[in-house]
Design an enzyme around this catalytic site. Structure first.
Site, PDB file in Angstrom:
ATOM      1  CB  ALA A   9      26.356  45.828  63.478  1.00  0.00           C
ATOM      2  CE  LYS A  55      18.033  38.335  69.939  1.00  0.00           C
ATOM      3  NZ  LYS A  55      18.060  39.307  68.868  1.00  0.00           N
ATOM      4  CG  HIS A  93      21.749  50.557  60.834  1.00  0.00           C
ATOM      5  ND1 HIS A  93      21.545  50.968  62.126  1.00  0.00           N
ATOM      6  CD2 HIS A  93      22.058  49.237  60.907  1.00  0.00           C
ATOM      7  CE1 HIS A  93      21.717  49.941  62.955  1.00  0.00           C
ATOM      8  NE2 HIS A  93      22.025  48.871  62.239  1.00  0.00           N
ATOM      9  CG  ASN A 118      17.217  45.700  68.500  1.00  0.00           C
ATOM     10  OD1 ASN A 118      16.229  45.524  67.784  1.00  0.00           O
ATOM     11  ND2 ASN A 118      18.442  45.787  68.010  1.00  0.00           N
ATOM     12  CG  HIS A 131      22.995  38.860  69.873  1.00  0.00           C
ATOM     13  ND1 HIS A 131      22.784  39.591  68.720  1.00  0.00           N
ATOM     14  CD2 HIS A 131      24.345  38.763  69.986  1.00  0.00           C
ATOM     15  CE1 HIS A 131      23.946  39.912  68.170  1.00  0.00           C
ATOM     16  NE2 HIS A 131      24.909  39.423  68.932  1.00  0.00           N
ATOM     17  NE  ARG A 178      16.915  49.251  62.701  1.00  0.00           N
ATOM     18  CZ  ARG A 178      17.784  48.429  63.253  1.00  0.00           C
ATOM     19  NH1 ARG A 178      17.542  47.870  64.420  1.00  0.00           N
ATOM     20  NH2 ARG A 178      18.920  48.142  62.645  1.00  0.00           N
ATOM     21  CG  HIS A 220      21.728  36.541  64.587  1.00  0.00           C
ATOM     22  ND1 HIS A 220      22.642  36.240  65.555  1.00  0.00           N
ATOM     23  CD2 HIS A 220      21.037  37.623  65.044  1.00  0.00           C
ATOM     24  CE1 HIS A 220      22.509  37.089  66.551  1.00  0.00           C
ATOM     25  NE2 HIS A 220      21.542  37.929  66.269  1.00  0.00           N
TER      26      HIS A 220
HETATM   27  O1  DOR Z   1      23.986  43.386  62.783  1.00  0.00           O
HETATM   28  C1  DOR Z   1      23.109  43.465  63.622  1.00  0.00           C
HETATM   29  N1  DOR Z   1      22.216  44.465  63.613  1.00  0.00           N
HETATM   30  N2  DOR Z   1      23.044  42.541  64.582  1.00  0.00           N
HETATM   31  C2  DOR Z   1      22.198  42.638  65.619  1.00  0.00           C
HETATM   32  O2  DOR Z   1      22.225  41.792  66.477  1.00  0.00           O
HETATM   33  C3  DOR Z   1      21.315  43.819  65.753  1.00  0.00           C
HETATM   34  C4  DOR Z   1      21.072  44.444  64.461  1.00  0.00           C
HETATM   35  C5  DOR Z   1      20.473  45.825  64.580  1.00  0.00           C
HETATM   36  O3  DOR Z   1      19.551  45.996  65.368  1.00  0.00           O
HETATM   37  O4  DOR Z   1      20.917  46.722  63.869  1.00  0.00           O
HETATM   38 ZN    ZN Z   2      18.805  40.951  64.958  1.00  0.00          ZN
END
Ligand code: DOR
Ligand code: ZN
Length: 337
Positions: free
Chosen positions: A253, A94, A241, A40, A131, A16, A165
């Site tokens: 997720a 990626k 998160h 990301n 991914h 992050r 993954h």
């Molecule tokens: O569960 C996930 N979280 N899968 C992903 O591909 C991205 C990741 C995230 O950035 O939170």
């Molecule tokens: Zn990831």
């Protein structure tokens, strides 16, 4: 009983940015020698300037630990000039299918429309990390992506492709069919199935993408990891998160495993009598596959109780790890650089 691991690597990690990055980066840097940093962010890492600035922020956040962030650019339709300029500053690019997961809106909508970029990456020897999920039914998304991997691996035989993954027995099978495919696998996918996520009370802290699958999938992944399949690497996909985004209606997720991954992996490999293969799975395979030479970091893991904190708090954030409040049988007991 104990084992000393040499330069553990996490080949798929989310750090992050800003305050969250300050909280989680030291938790990886403490025990890992290096990690592949996912791009990301919002907005995603798509320019060399963003990449350098992000790397700087990570290095400032890591504390005193010896730790190398291996930087990754977010795949898009780059020009040859952009690729040439970026090549030596990153470990790979990626690719996210648009909308497949967290912060992937800027990803690729039509994979066949960017094959000219794959061609250039193949020629320039830039690894492609993927991914691999379609937009199909949630349990089938990875399996449906296999034909895309097959197409790419065949059409671009020199392109180094990492299936990120992996969660299915099918993906494990692909490793033996195509020499230019490699894969990362997370800790959680070696341990849980969909039953653990949603079979009883819903467990938001085990919800990630790709979602955990069937027992036979977990078994195939586990056997490949325990045997240290030479083209399989540990990639935690540790994805923090804030608790408010997990324990809510509309759970984000991501499973946060960074601070306990090494201890839990040692426990898992020990339970199956395969501790001697952990070194290859957690570092040596990745070193060979990506040609990285991490600095020396000796991490001793001992068969001792380790109480996983119920949360990791700081910098205005609170993140709940996998195994929160549980006691593991193995613990990191020493780190020497
Ligand atoms: O569960 C996930 N979280 N899968 C992903 O591909 C991205 C990741 C995230 O950035 O939170
Ligand atoms: Zn990831």
């Amino acid at each position: 009983m104990e084992i000393t691991l040499r330069s553990p690597l996490d080949m798929h990690l989310h750090l992050r940015d800003a305050e969250m990055m300050k909280l989680v980066t030291p938790l990886t840097a403490e025990t890992f020698s290096g990690a592949v940093i996912m791009p990301n962010l919002v907005p995603p890492v798509t320019t060399l300037e963003m990449l350098h600035a992000y790397k700087e922020r990570i290095l400032e956040s890591k504390g005193e630990h010896q730790f190398d962030p291996y930087m990754v650019m977010f795949f898009k339709d780059y020009t040859e000039k952009e690729l040439v300029a970026a090549k030596d500053h990153m470990i790979g690019m990626k690719l996210y299918p648009a909308g497949a997961t967290t912060n992937s809106e800027a990803g690729v909508a039509q994979i066949d429309s960017v094959e000219h970029v794959f061609k250039m990456m193949e020629e320039m020897e830039i690894p492609l990390m993927v991914h691999g999920e379609t937009h199909g039914f949630v349990m089938d998304r990875e399996a449906e992506f296999m034909s895309i991997y097959e197409h790419l691996a065949t059409k671009f035989p020199k392109l180094q492709i990492t299936m990120e993954h992996i969660t299915t027995a099918k993906a494990v099978g692909m490793l033996d069919r195509f020499e230019n495919l490699k894969a990362t696998v997370t800790l959680q996918h070696l341990i849980i199935t969909l039953d653990d996520v949603a079979g009883g009370f819903l467990k938001p802290h085990l919800f990630c993408k790709p979602i955990a699958k069937r027992p036979e999938d977990r078994e195939a992944l586990l056997q490949a990891a325990l045997q240290a399949h030479p083209r399989l690497m540990f990639g935690s996909d540790s994805a923090p998160h804030p608790i408010s985004k997990k324990e809510c209606c509309g759970c984000a997720a991501g499973v946060f495993t960074a601070p306990l991954a090494i201890a839990r992996l040692a426990q898992l490999f020990d339970e199956h009598g395969c501790l001697e293969n952990l070194q290859a799975f957690i570092s040596d395979n990745a070193q060979k596959l990506y040609g990285v030479k991490p600095e020396s970091k000796l991490v001793t893991v001992s068969k001792e109780s380790f109480e996983v904190p119920t949360s990791y708090d700081g910098h205005g954030h609170k993140v709940v790890p996998m195994h929160a409040g549980e006691t593991l049988d193995w613990k990191v007991t020493g780190v020497k650089c």
